[in-house]
Motif scaffolding. Structure first.
Motif, PDB file in Angstrom:
ATOM      1  N   ASP A  67       0.810  -1.218   0.000  1.00 19.81           N
ATOM      2  CA  ASP A  67       0.000   0.000   0.000  1.00 19.81           C
ATOM      3  C   ASP A  67       0.844   1.268   0.000  1.00 19.81           C
ATOM      4  O   ASP A  67       0.301   2.363  -0.183  1.00 19.81           O
ATOM      5  CB  ASP A  67      -0.978   0.012   1.184  1.00 19.81           C
ATOM      6  N   HIS A  68       2.152   1.148   0.174  1.00 19.84           N
ATOM      7  CA  HIS A  68       3.021   2.325   0.150  1.00 19.84           C
ATOM      8  C   HIS A  68       3.831   2.443  -1.139  1.00 19.84           C
ATOM      9  O   HIS A  68       4.427   3.490  -1.389  1.00 19.84           O
ATOM     10  CB  HIS A  68       3.974   2.317   1.347  1.00 19.84           C
ATOM     11  N   ILE A  69       3.831   1.376  -1.932  1.00 19.47           N
ATOM     12  CA  ILE A  69       4.694   1.364  -3.127  1.00 19.47           C
ATOM     13  C   ILE A  69       3.950   1.033  -4.405  1.00 19.47           C
ATOM     14  O   ILE A  69       4.549   1.030  -5.478  1.00 19.47           O
ATOM     15  CB  ILE A  69       5.845   0.351  -2.973  1.00 19.47           C
ATOM     16  N   ASN A  70       2.647   0.750  -4.329  1.00 24.03           N
ATOM     17  CA  ASN A  70       2.012   0.179  -5.520  1.00 24.03           C
ATOM     18  C   ASN A  70       2.007   1.101  -6.733  1.00 24.03           C
ATOM     19  O   ASN A  70       1.964   0.641  -7.867  1.00 24.03           O
ATOM     20  CB  ASN A  70       0.608  -0.368  -5.211  1.00 24.03           C
ATOM     21  N   GLN A  71       2.083   2.422  -6.517  1.00 24.74           N
ATOM     22  CA  GLN A  71       2.114   3.347  -7.652  1.00 24.74           C
ATOM     23  C   GLN A  71       3.505   3.940  -7.907  1.00 24.74           C
ATOM     24  O   GLN A  71       3.650   4.815  -8.766  1.00 24.74           O
ATOM     25  CB  GLN A  71       1.112   4.478  -7.424  1.00 24.74           C
ATOM     26  N   ALA A  72       4.507   3.454  -7.207  1.00 21.77           N
ATOM     27  CA  ALA A  72       5.846   4.020  -7.367  1.00 21.77           C
ATOM     28  C   ALA A  72       6.388   3.885  -8.788  1.00 21.77           C
ATOM     29  O   ALA A  72       6.867   4.874  -9.363  1.00 21.77           O
ATOM     30  CB  ALA A  72       6.807   3.407  -6.350  1.00 21.77           C
ATOM     31  N   PRO A  73       6.344   2.709  -9.414  1.00 19.41           N
ATOM     32  CA  PRO A  73       6.893   2.613 -10.769  1.00 19.41           C
ATOM     33  C   PRO A  73       6.158   3.483 -11.782  1.00 19.41           C
ATOM     34  O   PRO A  73       6.795   4.101 -12.644  1.00 19.41           O
ATOM     35  CB  PRO A  73       6.750   1.122 -11.100  1.00 19.41           C
ATOM     36  N   VAL A  74       4.835   3.544 -11.693  1.00 18.57           N
ATOM     37  CA  VAL A  74       4.059   4.350 -12.635  1.00 18.57           C
ATOM     38  C   VAL A  74       4.466   5.815 -12.552  1.00 18.57           C
ATOM     39  O   VAL A  74       4.716   6.479 -13.572  1.00 18.57           O
ATOM     40  CB  VAL A  74       2.549   4.194 -12.357  1.00 18.57           C
ATOM     41  N   LEU A  75       4.545   6.333 -11.331  1.00 18.48           N
ATOM     42  CA  LEU A  75       4.890   7.744 -11.156  1.00 18.48           C
ATOM     43  C   LEU A  75       6.350   8.007 -11.486  1.00 18.48           C
ATOM     44  O   LEU A  75       6.691   9.036 -12.077  1.00 18.48           O
ATOM     45  CB  LEU A  75       4.568   8.182  -9.732  1.00 18.48           C
ATOM     46  N   ALA A  76       7.230   7.081 -11.114  1.00 20.29           N
ATOM     47  CA  ALA A  76       8.645   7.257 -11.428  1.00 20.29           C
ATOM     48  C   ALA A  76       8.861   7.332 -12.933  1.00 20.29           C
ATOM     49  O   ALA A  76       9.641   8.157 -13.432  1.00 20.29           O
ATOM     50  CB  ALA A  76       9.460   6.118 -10.828  1.00 20.29           C
ATOM     51  N   ASP A  77       8.158   6.487 -13.663  1.00 21.91           N
ATOM     52  CA  ASP A  77       8.293   6.491 -15.119  1.00 21.91           C
ATOM     53  C   ASP A  77       7.674   7.754 -15.723  1.00 21.91           C
ATOM     54  O   ASP A  77       8.248   8.369 -16.634  1.00 21.91           O
ATOM     55  CB  ASP A  77       7.630   5.251 -15.716  1.00 21.91           C
ATOM     56  N   GLU A  78       6.503   8.137 -15.226  1.00 20.50           N
ATOM     57  CA  GLU A  78       5.822   9.302 -15.787  1.00 20.50           C
ATOM     58  C   GLU A  78       6.626  10.580 -15.589  1.00 20.50           C
ATOM     59  O   GLU A  78       6.669  11.447 -16.470  1.00 20.50           O
ATOM     60  CB  GLU A  78       4.437   9.448 -15.165  1.00 20.50           C
ATOM     61  N   PHE A  79       7.281  10.695 -14.427  1.00 20.67           N
ATOM     62  CA  PHE A  79       7.992  11.934 -14.102  1.00 20.67           C
ATOM     63  C   PHE A  79       9.510  11.788 -14.186  1.00 20.67           C
ATOM     64  O   PHE A  79      10.232  12.694 -13.771  1.00 20.67           O
ATOM     65  CB  PHE A  79       7.570  12.412 -12.712  1.00 20.67           C
TER      66      PHE A  79
END
Length: 208
Positions: A67-79
């Protein structure tokens, strides 16, 4: 604009065969030009909207529960930003992102600077092996993830956690911070070190 921004996202936390509904605090530190993101949870679109057209200097995860990392790759790639996580969190990270590694290791006393504000990593294992808090001395603030909440320490009843270890981390590291330090948590309301110190010190004195 305040250098600290906050949004609450909702989703699930899964571990050890169980799944629970949770609301997570996502924190941004920065200014109108750049931000650092802490614990990107559940809703990448909402977080991206909060970021806007600013540069993301890093996506820092206090620990690797899903629940603390599930969107990390998506956001890291987008930005085009690095994901930063303690290497001790690797077993938990792989449960959620088996085909993607964090970009940088998060180490005790490591510093980050965003918008002229310095954040310092404080190793606080217990809730998980590599749980890490982020202190911002200039703002008299610490981001504790799931290590310390309003009302007590984070949960330690699941895999990769230890109650004795988290109490030791809190006593050694967090209670050493000034009492007026604001505690911004991974879930729920914020508090201060001074407000939490009395009952935490009781647990430590009992040897728990």
């Amino acid at each position: 604009m305040s250098p600290i921004e906050h949004l609450v996202t909702s989703g699930t936390f899964s571990l050890d065969g169980g799944t629970w509904e949770v609301d997570n605090n996502v924190w941004l530190i920065g200014d109108d030009c750049e931000v650092l993101v802490i614990d990107p949870a559940h809703n990448a679109d909402a977080i991206a909207e909060k970021i806007g057209d600013r540069r993301v200097t890093a996506v820092v995860c206090t620990h690797a529960h899903d629940d603390h990392i599930n969107q990390a790759p998506v956001l890291a790639d987008e930005f085009d930003a690095p994901i930063v996580l303690s290497p001790a969190e690797a077993p938990l990270w792989k449960l959620t992102h088996p085909d993607r590694q964090p970009d940088r290791e998060l180490r005790d006393m490591q510093t980050f600077t965003v918008a002229g504000i310095e954040l310092r990593a404080l190793s606080t294992p217990g809730h998980s092996p590599g749980s890490t808090c982020l202190q911002v001395p200039e703002l008299k603030t610490v981001f504790t993830g799931d290590t310390l909440f309003r009302g007590g320490p984070g949960a330690t009843g699941r895999s990769y956690s230890s109650f004795d270890t988290i109490i030791g981390s809190i006593g050694r590291t967090l209670l050493a911070l000034p009492g007026e330090t604001t505690v911004h948590t991974g879930h729920g309301d914020s508090t201060t070190i001074g407000a939490e110190a009395p009952h935490l010190e009781e647990w430590i004195a009992r040897g728990h």
